[in-house]
Design a protein around this motif. Structure first.
Motif, PDB file in Angstrom:
ATOM      1  N   PHE B  73     -35.425  89.244  49.010  1.00  0.00           N
ATOM      2  CA  PHE B  73     -34.007  88.952  49.227  1.00  0.00           C
ATOM      3  C   PHE B  73     -33.758  88.401  50.619  1.00  0.00           C
ATOM      4  O   PHE B  73     -32.889  87.544  50.808  1.00  0.00           O
ATOM      5  N   THR B  75     -35.778  86.486  52.303  1.00  0.00           N
ATOM      6  CA  THR B  75     -36.160  85.079  52.289  1.00  0.00           C
ATOM      7  C   THR B  75     -35.111  84.239  51.576  1.00  0.00           C
ATOM      8  O   THR B  75     -34.843  83.099  51.977  1.00  0.00           O
ATOM      9  N   LEU B  76     -34.515  84.804  50.526  1.00  0.00           N
ATOM     10  CA  LEU B  76     -33.432  84.082  49.845  1.00  0.00           C
ATOM     11  C   LEU B  76     -32.265  83.846  50.803  1.00  0.00           C
ATOM     12  O   LEU B  76     -31.689  82.752  50.857  1.00  0.00           O
ATOM     13  N   GLU B  78     -32.488  83.660  54.068  1.00  0.00           N
ATOM     14  CA  GLU B  78     -32.916  82.680  55.056  1.00  0.00           C
ATOM     15  C   GLU B  78     -32.821  81.262  54.506  1.00  0.00           C
ATOM     16  O   GLU B  78     -32.342  80.340  55.187  1.00  0.00           O
ATOM     17  N   ALA B  79     -33.235  81.104  53.235  1.00  0.00           N
ATOM     18  CA  ALA B  79     -33.169  79.780  52.619  1.00  0.00           C
ATOM     19  C   ALA B  79     -31.723  79.319  52.486  1.00  0.00           C
ATOM     20  O   ALA B  79     -31.408  78.152  52.733  1.00  0.00           O
ATOM     21  N   SER B  80     -30.825  80.256  52.140  1.00  0.00           N
ATOM     22  CA  SER B  80     -29.430  79.844  52.007  1.00  0.00           C
ATOM     23  C   SER B  80     -28.814  79.553  53.362  1.00  0.00           C
ATOM     24  O   SER B  80     -27.922  78.703  53.470  1.00  0.00           O
ATOM     25  N   LEU B  82     -30.433  78.100  55.817  1.00  0.00           N
ATOM     26  CA  LEU B  82     -30.864  76.725  56.108  1.00  0.00           C
ATOM     27  C   LEU B  82     -30.023  75.727  55.318  1.00  0.00           C
ATOM     28  O   LEU B  82     -29.611  74.690  55.842  1.00  0.00           O
ATOM     29  N   PHE B  83     -29.753  76.051  54.049  1.00  0.00           N
ATOM     30  CA  PHE B  83     -28.921  75.175  53.216  1.00  0.00           C
ATOM     31  C   PHE B  83     -27.540  75.004  53.832  1.00  0.00           C
ATOM     32  O   PHE B  83     -27.002  73.900  53.904  1.00  0.00           O
ATOM     33  N   ALA B  85     -26.768  75.367  56.958  1.00  0.00           N
ATOM     34  CA  ALA B  85     -26.869  74.595  58.209  1.00  0.00           C
ATOM     35  C   ALA B  85     -26.874  73.102  57.920  1.00  0.00           C
ATOM     36  O   ALA B  85     -26.193  72.315  58.595  1.00  0.00           O
ATOM     37  N   VAL B  86     -27.640  72.693  56.879  1.00  0.00           N
ATOM     38  CA  VAL B  86     -27.664  71.269  56.517  1.00  0.00           C
ATOM     39  C   VAL B  86     -26.278  70.823  56.053  1.00  0.00           C
ATOM     40  O   VAL B  86     -25.818  69.722  56.376  1.00  0.00           O
ATOM     41  N   VAL B  89     -24.132  70.359  59.197  1.00  0.00           N
ATOM     42  CA  VAL B  89     -24.470  69.139  59.943  1.00  0.00           C
ATOM     43  C   VAL B  89     -23.987  67.912  59.187  1.00  0.00           C
ATOM     44  O   VAL B  89     -23.440  66.966  59.766  1.00  0.00           O
ATOM     45  N   GLY B  90     -24.153  67.927  57.861  1.00  0.00           N
ATOM     46  CA  GLY B  90     -23.694  66.784  57.074  1.00  0.00           C
ATOM     47  C   GLY B  90     -22.193  66.611  57.110  1.00  0.00           C
ATOM     48  O   GLY B  90     -21.685  65.485  57.106  1.00  0.00           O
TER      49      GLY B  90
ATOM     50  N   GLU C  71     -34.311  69.184  49.208  1.00  0.00           N
ATOM     51  CA  GLU C  71     -33.939  70.525  49.632  1.00  0.00           C
ATOM     52  C   GLU C  71     -33.331  71.323  48.489  1.00  0.00           C
ATOM     53  O   GLU C  71     -33.687  72.481  48.261  1.00  0.00           O
ATOM     54  N   PHE C  78     -37.122  78.019  43.937  1.00  0.00           N
ATOM     55  CA  PHE C  78     -37.285  79.365  44.494  1.00  0.00           C
ATOM     56  C   PHE C  78     -36.482  80.385  43.690  1.00  0.00           C
ATOM     57  O   PHE C  78     -37.007  81.424  43.268  1.00  0.00           O
ATOM     58  N   PHE C  91     -37.050  89.082  41.722  1.00  0.00           N
ATOM     59  CA  PHE C  91     -38.210  88.894  42.593  1.00  0.00           C
ATOM     60  C   PHE C  91     -39.415  89.705  42.137  1.00  0.00           C
ATOM     61  O   PHE C  91     -40.248  90.074  42.940  1.00  0.00           O
ATOM     62  N   GLU C 131     -38.239  72.970  50.495  1.00  0.00           N
ATOM     63  CA  GLU C 131     -36.851  73.135  50.911  1.00  0.00           C
ATOM     64  C   GLU C 131     -36.703  72.953  52.414  1.00  0.00           C
ATOM     65  O   GLU C 131     -35.794  72.275  52.884  1.00  0.00           O
ATOM     66  N   TYR C 142     -29.379  63.036  59.911  1.00  0.00           N
ATOM     67  CA  TYR C 142     -27.950  63.040  60.216  1.00  0.00           C
ATOM     68  C   TYR C 142     -27.717  62.904  61.720  1.00  0.00           C
ATOM     69  O   TYR C 142     -26.844  62.147  62.155  1.00  0.00           O
TER      70      TYR C 142
END
Lengths: 83, 101, 152
Positions: B73, B75-76, B78-80, B82-83, B85-86, B89-90, C71, C78, C91, C131, C142
């Protein structure tokens, strides 16, 4: 013994590059100093037996943030201006 | 004035770190030795992972088996992160209608 | 666009950086590293090319939409891999020690390391690697696309 000497040299290099990154007037040199700082920090992580963190630090700290700083400096001014 | 303040702050933080590094720490009554800097106080969870991770997940790298299996969980999240953050920025740096392509 | 020295060096270096990053991702369950670290190393290779050549040349080679799609695909893979084991729990490592794909057994102790082990961990490593590669590359593109280079 030789590992201790390398360890002390890495720590001295960390302090020196951090000081130079604050004090230098050329912002491009400051970005390069931060890159060297991150590289030495990843070396320190590797000496302290944390290779996972060392790889992450070398990739993100020494690679990506330096690239982003270089991009930002090329789009603004290169020299620090006295107010 | 400013230099003296900076010196005081630097000396305080430096002496704190030196104290933590040199301090022998609490006495462990089970093993009869002092806790040194960097060794954890409670090691039950660590020993469980070290002894069972290879049998249970089949991975040699215990760190990866913790990151992706036992604590998936995190890591999930952390991945979200990063999502997101992108996404931020976009949104902040997108080309507006008035800008030239 | 940077000088010819930087461009030549980038041309020489970036395949090795990409190969090293993919090695870290693929061997994430055997050697130090994993999806996040390997993706960051691959994104470093992309950053080298982007910084050396400049946005105007790079934008026809690498598309921003491709990176963001990569991504999203990685994050979806995942979450789907995590969802397949929902019969037991979220998981759940349903492939480990099963004898199927990535299902070989590993006993406790030192061993040389076999690629065909660890269940869902290599799949999740690959998903997270894709990702992180797409996310960091999209952030770089960007940042590069905004503003204009100043001549001094």
């Amino acid at each position: 013994m030789i590992l201790d000497i390398i360890h002390i040299l890495v720590l001295i290099g960390l302090i020196a590059t951090a000081y130079l990154a604050v004090k230098l007037r050329d912002l491009m040199a400051c970005a390069v100093m931060l890159g060297i700082f991150s590289f030495l920090l990843s070396l320190e992580f590797f000496i302290l037996q944390a290779p996972d963190v060392a790889i992450a630090e070398a990739g993100i700290g020494a690679g990506l943030t330096t690239a982003i700083f270089v991009m930002a400096i090329r789009k603004t001014s290169r020299w620090e201006v006295e107010e | 004035m400013r230099n003296i303040l900076m010196l005081i702050v630097f000396l305080t933080i430096f002496s704190f770190f030196m104290y933590v590094a040199i301090n022998p720490g609490d006495f462990n009554s089970q093993t009869g030795e002092h806790f040194v800097f960097g060794s954890p106080k409670f090691t039950d969870m660590d020993n469980y992972f070290i002894h069972n991770a290879q049998n249970q997940t089949g991975a040699n790298n215990v760190v990866t088996s913790i990151v992706f299996d036992y604590r998936g969980f995190d890591t999930l999240g952390e991945a979200s992160v990063l999502f997101t953050a992108v996404l931020g920025v976009g949104l902040a740096l997108r080309l507006l209608r008035g800008d030239k392509k | 666009m940077m000088s010819k020295i930087v461009r030549t060096q980038a041309n020489f270096l970036y395949p090795f950086i990409l190969i090293f990053g993919f090695y870290i991702v693929a061997h994430g369950h055997l050697t130090p590293g994993g999806g996040f670290q390997g993706g960051a190393v691959i994104a470093t290779g992309i950053a080298l090319v982007i910084v050396a050549y400049g946005y105007d040349r790079i934008k026809s080679w690498i598309k921003k939409s491709t990176l963001t799609a990569t991504e999203s695909i990685g994050l979806l893979c995942f979450i789907l891999t995590a969802f397949i084991g929902i019969g037991t729990s979220f998981f759940y490592n349903f492939l480990a020690n099963s004898g199927l794909l990535f299902g070989d057994r590993v006993s406790y102790g030192v061993n040389p390391g076999y690629l065909n082990t660890a269940g869902t961990l290599p799949i999740m490593n690959l998903a997270v690697g894709i990702e992180v590669l797409g996310g960091l590359g999209a952030i770089l593109m960007y940042m590069m696309s905004y503003g204009k280079e100043v001549d001094k």
